[in-house]
Design a protein around this motif. Structure first.
Motif, PDB file in Angstrom:
ATOM      1  N   ILE A 179       0.816  -1.222   0.000  1.00 10.76           N
ATOM      2  CA  ILE A 179       0.000   0.000   0.000  1.00 10.76           C
ATOM      3  C   ILE A 179       0.848   1.269   0.000  1.00 10.76           C
ATOM      4  N   GLN A 180       2.149   1.129   0.056  1.00  8.42           N
ATOM      5  CA  GLN A 180       2.981   2.330  -0.031  1.00  8.42           C
ATOM      6  C   GLN A 180       2.821   3.011  -1.389  1.00  8.42           C
ATOM      7  N   LEU A 181       2.597   2.216  -2.422  1.00 13.53           N
ATOM      8  CA  LEU A 181       2.478   2.780  -3.774  1.00 13.53           C
ATOM      9  C   LEU A 181       1.288   3.734  -3.913  1.00 13.53           C
ATOM     10  N   PRO A 182       0.050   3.324  -3.575  1.00 15.41           N
ATOM     11  CA  PRO A 182      -1.062   4.276  -3.729  1.00 15.41           C
ATOM     12  C   PRO A 182      -0.909   5.525  -2.864  1.00 15.41           C
ATOM     13  N   PHE A 183      -0.391   5.358  -1.646  1.00  9.25           N
ATOM     14  CA  PHE A 183      -0.206   6.531  -0.788  1.00  9.25           C
ATOM     15  C   PHE A 183       0.899   7.433  -1.327  1.00  9.25           C
ATOM     16  N   ALA A 184       1.983   6.835  -1.818  1.00 13.68           N
ATOM     17  CA  ALA A 184       3.077   7.639  -2.382  1.00 13.68           C
ATOM     18  C   ALA A 184       2.606   8.392  -3.624  1.00 13.68           C
ATOM     19  N   LEU A 185       1.820   7.733  -4.467  1.00  9.23           N
ATOM     20  CA  LEU A 185       1.290   8.396  -5.657  1.00  9.23           C
ATOM     21  C   LEU A 185       0.379   9.556  -5.276  1.00  9.23           C
ATOM     22  N   TYR A 186      -0.469   9.345  -4.288  1.00 15.03           N
ATOM     23  CA  TYR A 186      -1.379  10.404  -3.846  1.00 15.03           C
ATOM     24  C   TYR A 186      -0.596  11.602  -3.311  1.00 15.03           C
ATOM     25  N   GLU A 187       0.426  11.330  -2.506  1.00 13.59           N
ATOM     26  CA  GLU A 187       1.241  12.413  -1.951  1.00 13.59           C
ATOM     27  C   GLU A 187       1.990  13.156  -3.053  1.00 13.59           C
ATOM     28  N   ARG A 188       2.436  12.417  -4.075  1.00 18.06           N
ATOM     29  CA  ARG A 188       3.158  13.054  -5.178  1.00 18.06           C
ATOM     30  C   ARG A 188       2.218  13.939  -5.994  1.00 18.06           C
ATOM     31  N   ILE A 189       1.015  13.462  -6.252  1.00 17.89           N
ATOM     32  CA  ILE A 189       0.077  14.197  -7.108  1.00 17.89           C
ATOM     33  C   ILE A 189      -0.557  15.387  -6.375  1.00 17.89           C
ATOM     34  N   VAL A 190      -0.899  15.190  -5.093  1.00 14.77           N
ATOM     35  CA  VAL A 190      -1.657  16.206  -4.356  1.00 14.77           C
ATOM     36  C   VAL A 190      -0.758  17.168  -3.586  1.00 14.77           C
ATOM     37  N   TYR A 191       0.194  16.626  -2.815  1.00 10.83           N
ATOM     38  CA  TYR A 191       0.924  17.462  -1.860  1.00 10.83           C
ATOM     39  C   TYR A 191       2.209  18.065  -2.402  1.00 10.83           C
ATOM     40  N   VAL A 192       2.854  17.397  -3.352  1.00  9.89           N
ATOM     41  CA  VAL A 192       4.088  17.971  -3.905  1.00  9.89           C
ATOM     42  C   VAL A 192       3.827  19.311  -4.584  1.00  9.89           C
ATOM     43  N   PRO A 193       2.776  19.467  -5.422  1.00 10.82           N
ATOM     44  CA  PRO A 193       2.499  20.795  -5.999  1.00 10.82           C
ATOM     45  C   PRO A 193       2.205  21.857  -4.948  1.00 10.82           C
ATOM     46  N   ILE A 194       1.525  21.473  -3.875  1.00 11.61           N
ATOM     47  CA  ILE A 194       1.253  22.436  -2.806  1.00 11.61           C
ATOM     48  C   ILE A 194       2.551  22.900  -2.167  1.00 11.61           C
ATOM     49  N   ARG A 195       3.454  21.972  -1.910  1.00 17.33           N
ATOM     50  CA  ARG A 195       4.734  22.327  -1.299  1.00 17.33           C
ATOM     51  C   ARG A 195       5.614  23.122  -2.253  1.00 17.33           C
ATOM     52  N   GLU A 196       5.511  22.844  -3.549  1.00 19.28           N
ATOM     53  CA  GLU A 196       6.285  23.618  -4.523  1.00 19.28           C
ATOM     54  C   GLU A 196       5.844  25.081  -4.530  1.00 19.28           C
ATOM     55  N   ALA A 197       4.556  25.303  -4.290  1.00 22.10           N
ATOM     56  CA  ALA A 197       4.055  26.684  -4.241  1.00 22.10           C
ATOM     57  C   ALA A 197       4.437  27.372  -2.936  1.00 22.10           C
ATOM     58  N   GLN A 198       4.723  26.576  -1.884  1.00 23.11           N
ATOM     59  CA  GLN A 198       5.013  27.151  -0.573  1.00 23.11           C
ATOM     60  C   GLN A 198       6.494  27.149  -0.214  1.00 23.11           C
ATOM     61  N   GLN A 199       7.341  26.528  -1.029  1.00 22.74           N
ATOM     62  CA  GLN A 199       8.725  26.311  -0.598  1.00 22.74           C
ATOM     63  C   GLN A 199       9.509  27.600  -0.375  1.00 22.74           C
ATOM     64  N   TYR A 200       9.091  28.702  -0.990  1.00 21.32           N
ATOM     65  CA  TYR A 200       9.790  29.966  -0.761  1.00 21.32           C
ATOM     66  C   TYR A 200       9.455  30.551   0.613  1.00 21.32           C
ATOM     67  N   LEU A 201       8.371  30.082   1.213  1.00 24.73           N
ATOM     68  CA  LEU A 201       8.009  30.522   2.561  1.00 24.73           C
ATOM     69  C   LEU A 201       8.739  29.721   3.631  1.00 24.73           C
ATOM     70  N   TYR A 202       9.256  28.553   3.250  1.00 26.82           N
ATOM     71  CA  TYR A 202       9.925  27.665   4.199  1.00 26.82           C
ATOM     72  C   TYR A 202      11.295  27.299   3.645  1.00 26.82           C
ATOM     73  N   PRO A 203      12.321  28.081   3.955  1.00 28.35           N
ATOM     74  CA  PRO A 203      13.663  27.815   3.437  1.00 28.35           C
ATOM     75  C   PRO A 203      14.144  26.415   3.818  1.00 28.35           C
ATOM     76  N   GLY A 204      14.710  25.717   2.867  1.00 25.65           N
ATOM     77  CA  GLY A 204      15.223  24.378   3.118  1.00 25.65           C
ATOM     78  C   GLY A 204      14.222  23.271   2.865  1.00 25.65           C
ATOM     79  N   MET A 205      12.952  23.624   2.649  1.00 26.06           N
ATOM     80  CA  MET A 205      11.939  22.606   2.402  1.00 26.06           C
ATOM     81  C   MET A 205      12.119  22.025   1.003  1.00 26.06           C
ATOM     82  N   ILE A 206      12.108  20.690   0.910  1.00 24.66           N
ATOM     83  CA  ILE A 206      12.197  19.995  -0.376  1.00 24.66           C
ATOM     84  C   ILE A 206      10.828  19.399  -0.672  1.00 24.66           C
ATOM     85  N   PRO A 207      10.152  19.850  -1.712  1.00 23.56           N
ATOM     86  CA  PRO A 207       8.784  19.408  -1.981  1.00 23.56           C
ATOM     87  C   PRO A 207       8.619  17.890  -2.034  1.00 23.56           C
TER      88      PRO A 207
END
Length: 486
Positions: A179-207
């Motif tokens: 089940i790591q695969l479906p959860f990893a895919l969901y995190e990649r599709i949903v949360y990585v873009p959110i973190r990419e938009a926020q990474q300038y607010l949090y120095p050192g954050m890797i999306p």
């Protein structure tokens, strides 16, 4: 007449205890403190669970591998409370296991040496920390972080778990890997873009760090991507070992391998290019001599897979490949600090030698006590923003000294010898396969303690560590019992 008096005394005792408990829990209720009320409720549940340790094991596994890692992404306010609940269950299980071994000579007779060293390490760190007492938060918090699920190690070795229980446990761990695969895919599709938009607010954050499957991640902080990858490579070792013993068909192996390794390409865990060949070399080291052509074929597959993974990680960056490689070497081996710290994974060790060397022999040998290098700990405050607890190795050296570090490494050495003995002596394919895979997993854990700190702090990964050692202890006990019954 005497029996009636005895029954009356028991009755009055029960009434007295009930009244006192009612008054006590009344005081708990009026405090309106959720922590106190939660601990009081946990006490009642714990008393019920005392007679059913297998239920505690399953609660720990379900909560730590399926709940606590995901909560920070969905219900962050519940994450800490859930983790504390698992810790309480872990210490309750430890109490039950230690009580059992203290009263049972058979349990002591079938206990492998690495289990005793693990117990000795825990006792040493506690006594050492009490002698060096820095603060209540350092000692209690440090002990909780280090040993919150070590009860699994002792429970699987000392409590009565039959083959039926272990069969269910093996299936459960395979499901966790799948089940790591479906959860990893969901995190990649949903949360990585959110973190990419926020990474300038949090120095050192890797999306891409948020891709940690069920092992843990937060929306604005780091993630357990390295822990998920290490676990999946360990599971790959178990599958390959079982194929070597003819326990898994080729078609089933290919299907499971594809699903289990797929998450390694979803995130960005560059250490896979080291861990995967390491696992393969340890697992197939005997085949290098017996069947060289067989080993070479497998090595070609692993090298190809590793190169594909490496290329995937490098291509995900906006920087040039040469720049990514230089940066990776800089914050791991050279002078550049890791993340926002002054130190990196190698400098953190040389820094410890410089600051805690022979000019301070007591601290060099025995450390500074549990929790001293963590966050706001006693020693960490002396070196702000240095990251002295960046890895498990540096944390162990600062907290427990060379003596404690050697004790911890001795657990792996003796566990390796135990697994090697099982592989050589057992004629049962299941034991031989799992013993060989455990040795590969132990090698990965030894590498990991110089790579990250998760084995001492990340609950989900600590459960995998404890399960591995506890399962090896169970295999040893089963093997000895089988030999004695012949």
């Amino acid at each position: 007449m005497s029996n009636e008096l005895g029954d009356q005394k028991v009755f009055y005792f029960i009434v007295l205890v009930s009244v006192l408990m009612a008054i006590l829990y009344g005081f708990f209720a009026v405090t309106a403190n959720p922590i106190i009320i939660g601990l009081a409720a946990a006490l009642i549940v714990g008393l019920v669970l005392l007679v059913k340790p297998s239920l505690i094991v399953w609660l720990i596994l379900l909560l730590s591998l399926l709940v606590t890692g995901l909560l920070p992404l969905y219900f962050d306010f519940l994450a800490t409370k859930a983790a504390w609940g698992v810790s309480l269950l872990g210490f309750l299980l430890m109490f039950i296991a230690l009580s059992r071994v203290a009263l049972s000579q058979n349990a002591q007779k079938f206990t492998p040496a690495f289990i005793w060293i693990a117990l000795a390490f825990m006792i040493y760190t506690l006594i050492n920390s009490l002698i060096q007492w820095n603060s209540f938060s350092d000692v209690v918090g440090g002990f909780k972080r280090y040993f919150q699920v070590w009860g699994l190690i002792f429970a699987l070795c000392w409590l009565v778990f039959d083959e039926h229980n272990m069969s269910h446990l093996r299936v459960f761990i395979v499901i966790i890997a799948l089940i790591q695969l479906p959860f990893a895919l969901y995190e990649r599709i949903v949360y990585v873009p959110i973190r990419e938009a926020q990474q300038y607010l949090y120095p050192g954050m890797i999306p891409l760090d948020v891709v940690g499957g069920t092992f843990g991640a937060s929306l604005t902080g780091g993630g357990a991507s390295g822990e998920m990858a290490t676990f999946l490579i360990m599971m790959l070792a178990f599958l390959l070992a079982r194929r070597m013993e003819g326990l898994v068909t080729t078609n089933k192996l290919i299907l499971l391998v594809l699903i289990i390794t797929a998450p390694l390409f979803v995130g960005e865990t560059k250490v896979v290019v080291i861990m995967l060949p390491l696992m393969f070399l340890v697992l197939y080291r005997r085949e290098m001599i017996k069947r060289l052509h067989y080993w070479l074929m497998g090595m070609i597959v692993v090298v190809s897979f590793t190169m594909a993974a490496g290329y995937t990680y490098l291509s995900q960056s906006d920087k040039a490949i040469e720049e990514v490689i230089d940066t990776t070497f800089n914050y791991n081996l050279y002078e550049h600090g890791h993340g926002g710290y002054h130190l990196n994974r190698t400098k953190v060790l040389t820094f410890w030698v410089d600051q805690q060397g022979f000019h301070d022999p007591i601290s060099f040998v025995f450390g500074n006590g549990l929790g001293s290098s963590h966050g706001g700990g006693y020693i960490a405050k002396h070196y702000p923003n240095h990251g002295i607890g960046l890895t498990a190795a540096s944390t162990l050296l600062w907290d427990t000294g060379v003596f404690g570090f050697c004790l911890f490494i001795a657990i792996f050495v003796l566990a390796w010898r135990c697994a090697d003995q099982l592989w050589r002596e057992s004629a049962e394919p299941t034991i031989r396969a799992d013993a060989a895979a455990i040795q590969a997993a132990l090698a990965l854990f030894v590498f990991y303690i110089f790579y990250r700190i998760g084995v001492l702090e990340i609950l989900s990964f600590q459960v995998i560590f404890a399960l591995l050692l506890g399962y090896l202890g169970w295999l040893h006990r089963r093997h000895v019992l089988m030999k004695s019954n012949k």
